[in-house]
Motif scaffolding. Structure first.
Motif, PDB file in Angstrom:
ATOM      1  N   GLY A   1      40.614  38.241  27.966  1.00  0.00           N
ATOM      2  CA  GLY A   1      39.709  38.879  28.899  1.00  0.00           C
ATOM      3  C   GLY A   1      38.801  38.389  29.892  1.00  0.00           C
ATOM      4  N   ALA A   2      39.946  37.567  30.743  1.00  0.00           N
ATOM      5  CA  ALA A   2      39.424  36.694  31.994  1.00  0.00           C
ATOM      6  C   ALA A   2      39.192  37.415  33.083  1.00  0.00           C
ATOM      7  N   SER A   3      39.338  38.907  33.112  1.00  0.00           N
ATOM      8  CA  SER A   3      39.391  39.565  34.381  1.00  0.00           C
ATOM      9  C   SER A   3      37.819  40.041  34.673  1.00  0.00           C
ATOM     10  N   SER A   4      37.121  40.198  33.748  1.00  0.00           N
ATOM     11  CA  SER A   4      35.799  40.600  34.342  1.00  0.00           C
ATOM     12  C   SER A   4      34.901  40.045  33.242  1.00  0.00           C
ATOM     13  N   GLY A   5      33.468  40.423  33.519  1.00  0.00           N
ATOM     14  CA  GLY A   5      32.282  40.319  32.376  1.00  0.00           C
ATOM     15  C   GLY A   5      32.399  38.555  32.063  1.00  0.00           C
ATOM     16  N   ILE A   6      32.243  38.102  31.171  1.00  0.00           N
ATOM     17  CA  ILE A   6      31.697  36.916  30.473  1.00  0.00           C
ATOM     18  C   ILE A   6      33.096  36.262  30.529  1.00  0.00           C
ATOM     19  N   GLY A   7      34.123  36.622  30.559  1.00  0.00           N
ATOM     20  CA  GLY A   7      35.581  35.940  30.782  1.00  0.00           C
ATOM     21  C   GLY A   7      35.601  35.192  32.075  1.00  0.00           C
TER      22      GLY A   7
ATOM     23  N   GLU B   1      40.207  20.652  38.549  1.00  0.00           N
ATOM     24  CA  GLU B   1      41.529  20.115  38.386  1.00  0.00           C
ATOM     25  C   GLU B   1      42.426  20.696  37.189  1.00  0.00           C
ATOM     26  N   LEU B   2      41.610  21.931  36.391  1.00  0.00           N
ATOM     27  CA  LEU B   2      41.914  22.546  35.450  1.00  0.00           C
ATOM     28  C   LEU B   2      43.222  23.437  35.749  1.00  0.00           C
ATOM     29  N   HIS B   3      43.941  23.795  34.655  1.00  0.00           N
ATOM     30  CA  HIS B   3      44.840  25.039  34.482  1.00  0.00           C
ATOM     31  C   HIS B   3      44.475  25.861  33.617  1.00  0.00           C
ATOM     32  N   LEU B   4      44.213  26.857  34.289  1.00  0.00           N
ATOM     33  CA  LEU B   4      43.417  28.001  33.626  1.00  0.00           C
ATOM     34  C   LEU B   4      44.494  29.128  33.486  1.00  0.00           C
ATOM     35  N   CYS B   5      44.773  29.816  32.052  1.00  0.00           N
ATOM     36  CA  CYS B   5      45.628  30.766  32.083  1.00  0.00           C
ATOM     37  C   CYS B   5      44.728  31.961  31.652  1.00  0.00           C
ATOM     38  N   LEU B   6      44.882  33.102  32.400  1.00  0.00           N
ATOM     39  CA  LEU B   6      44.138  34.226  32.196  1.00  0.00           C
ATOM     40  C   LEU B   6      44.897  35.071  31.454  1.00  0.00           C
ATOM     41  N   ALA B   7      44.321  35.517  30.230  1.00  0.00           N
ATOM     42  CA  ALA B   7      45.213  36.158  29.156  1.00  0.00           C
ATOM     43  C   ALA B   7      44.519  37.638  29.250  1.00  0.00           C
ATOM     44  N   CYS B   8      45.017  38.540  29.939  1.00  0.00           N
ATOM     45  CA  CYS B   8      44.289  39.813  30.345  1.00  0.00           C
ATOM     46  C   CYS B   8      45.419  41.126  29.940  1.00  0.00           C
ATOM     47  N   ARG B   9      44.704  42.114  29.695  1.00  0.00           N
ATOM     48  CA  ARG B   9      45.589  43.396  29.456  1.00  0.00           C
ATOM     49  C   ARG B   9      45.863  43.895  30.896  1.00  0.00           C
TER      50      ARG B   9
ATOM     51  N   VAL C   1      47.376  43.285  34.316  1.00  0.00           N
ATOM     52  CA  VAL C   1      47.964  42.212  35.075  1.00  0.00           C
ATOM     53  C   VAL C   1      47.742  42.309  36.436  1.00  0.00           C
ATOM     54  N   SER C   2      47.574  43.257  37.073  1.00  0.00           N
ATOM     55  CA  SER C   2      47.112  43.493  38.506  1.00  0.00           C
ATOM     56  C   SER C   2      45.626  43.090  38.717  1.00  0.00           C
ATOM     57  N   LYS C   3      45.042  43.478  37.850  1.00  0.00           N
ATOM     58  CA  LYS C   3      43.646  43.066  38.215  1.00  0.00           C
ATOM     59  C   LYS C   3      43.283  41.554  37.916  1.00  0.00           C
ATOM     60  N   ALA C   4      44.246  40.950  36.943  1.00  0.00           N
ATOM     61  CA  ALA C   4      44.088  39.607  36.671  1.00  0.00           C
ATOM     62  C   ALA C   4      44.825  38.898  37.829  1.00  0.00           C
ATOM     63  N   GLU C   5      45.721  39.329  38.509  1.00  0.00           N
ATOM     64  CA  GLU C   5      46.306  38.645  39.537  1.00  0.00           C
ATOM     65  C   GLU C   5      45.439  38.665  40.959  1.00  0.00           C
ATOM     66  N   GLY C   6      44.497  39.770  40.624  1.00  0.00           N
ATOM     67  CA  GLY C   6      43.494  39.617  41.986  1.00  0.00           C
ATOM     68  C   GLY C   6      42.431  38.722  41.736  1.00  0.00           C
ATOM     69  N   VAL C   7      42.062  38.475  40.473  1.00  0.00           N
ATOM     70  CA  VAL C   7      40.994  37.359  39.874  1.00  0.00           C
ATOM     71  C   VAL C   7      41.631  36.056  40.116  1.00  0.00           C
ATOM     72  N   ARG C   8      43.116  35.855  40.002  1.00  0.00           N
ATOM     73  CA  ARG C   8      43.757  34.530  40.376  1.00  0.00           C
ATOM     74  C   ARG C   8      43.345  34.277  41.400  1.00  0.00           C
TER      75      ARG C   8
END
Length: 257
Positions: free
Chosen positions: A9-15, A28-36, A38-45
């Motif tokens: 749930g990394a694309s909005s809100g608390i995530g 230097e972290l590797h963040l993996c955004l697990a989201c429903r 994908v297009s919204k998650a790519e924008g966040v990325r």
């Protein structure tokens, strides 16, 4: 070696707020955004990489309300990573959000176990024994106002409620209100040694009436024997689900006969 952090749930809100705060702590972290979505998650990325170019950010598609999607994402993660250092189980299922004032205030002051964002961490470096220690903690972000929350009531009602909620923060510091404030305990846990954490303690984000964030703790009303039985039932349920989704070759033919 980069630490790998998975956030559902990394694309909005608390995530999303957690992603931003963790990269401020360690870019230097590797963040993996697990989201429903994908297009919204790519924008966040793209946005996260623009502000933190030294970080590594990837996306995996998962719908936590769909078991097949969960198992598919799990298989993909196993292929991508040798390990996950931190897993923030932030995404949830809210098919019909409604405002329940009794449940709201009960959750603020009760020690009963409820469903809150979970936090998992692995304590062994790559190359160690495949049997690695897994630590889990329960986290409460407090009462946070997000898009989901705002959708429960008409906008004009929120305009009336917000001043009252701000006043209530002087008496109940669980009214964190913003996603940024709600991630305080999640970010705090990121810096702790996992073996020092108590699995029977709920770690809660809190905000004073003047807007200062801090972390508080509360022991959960949890019977360990009952919890162990529940855990064993979950393991058995997992086996049944796996068989249903990935039947043994020939099993269907035997059943038909």
């Amino acid at each position: 070696m980069r630490k790998v952090v998975l956030i559902t749930g990394a694309s909005s809100g608390i995530g999303l707020a957690l992603c931003k705060r963790l990269l401020v702590e360690n870019d230097e972290l590797h963040l993996c955004l697990a989201c429903r979505n994908v297009s919204k998650a790519e924008g966040v990325r793209a946005s996260l990489l623009a502000s933190h170019p030294t970080a590594e950010v990837t996306v995996v598609q998962v719908d936590v309300s769909n078991l097949e999607s969960i198992f598919r994402a799990s298989s993909e993660l196993k292929q991508r990573f040798k390990r996950l250092d931190f897993v923030y189980l932030n995404a949830g299922i809210m098919p019909n959000p409604q405002l329940n004032l009794r449940a709201l205030f009960s959750g603020l002051f009760s020690r009963n176990v409820r469903f809150y964002p979970g936090y998992l961490t692995d304590d062994k470096p790559v190359g160690d024994s495949p049997t690695q220690g897994l630590y889990s903690s329960v986290v409460c972000p407090g009462t946070v106002l997000t898009n989901l929350t705002y959708g429960i009531l008409p906008p004009f009602v929120w305009m009336l409620l917000i001043p009252i909620i701000w006043l209530l923060r002087f008496f109940a510091n669980a009214f964190t209100l913003t996603p940024y404030n709600g991630t305080e305990a999640l970010v705090w846990l990121f810096h702790q040694k996992p073996e020092s954490l108590n699995p029977l303690i709920k770690y809660m984000s809190a905000t004073t009436g003047f807007g200062s964030n801090y972390v508080t703790t509360q022991r959960m009303d949890l019977d360990e024997d009952t919890a162990e039985k529940f855990y064993q039932n979950l393991l058995e349920l997992e086996k049944q689900v796996r068989v249903t989704l990935n039947p043994i070759p020939g099993a269907k033919k035997v059943r038909d006969q």
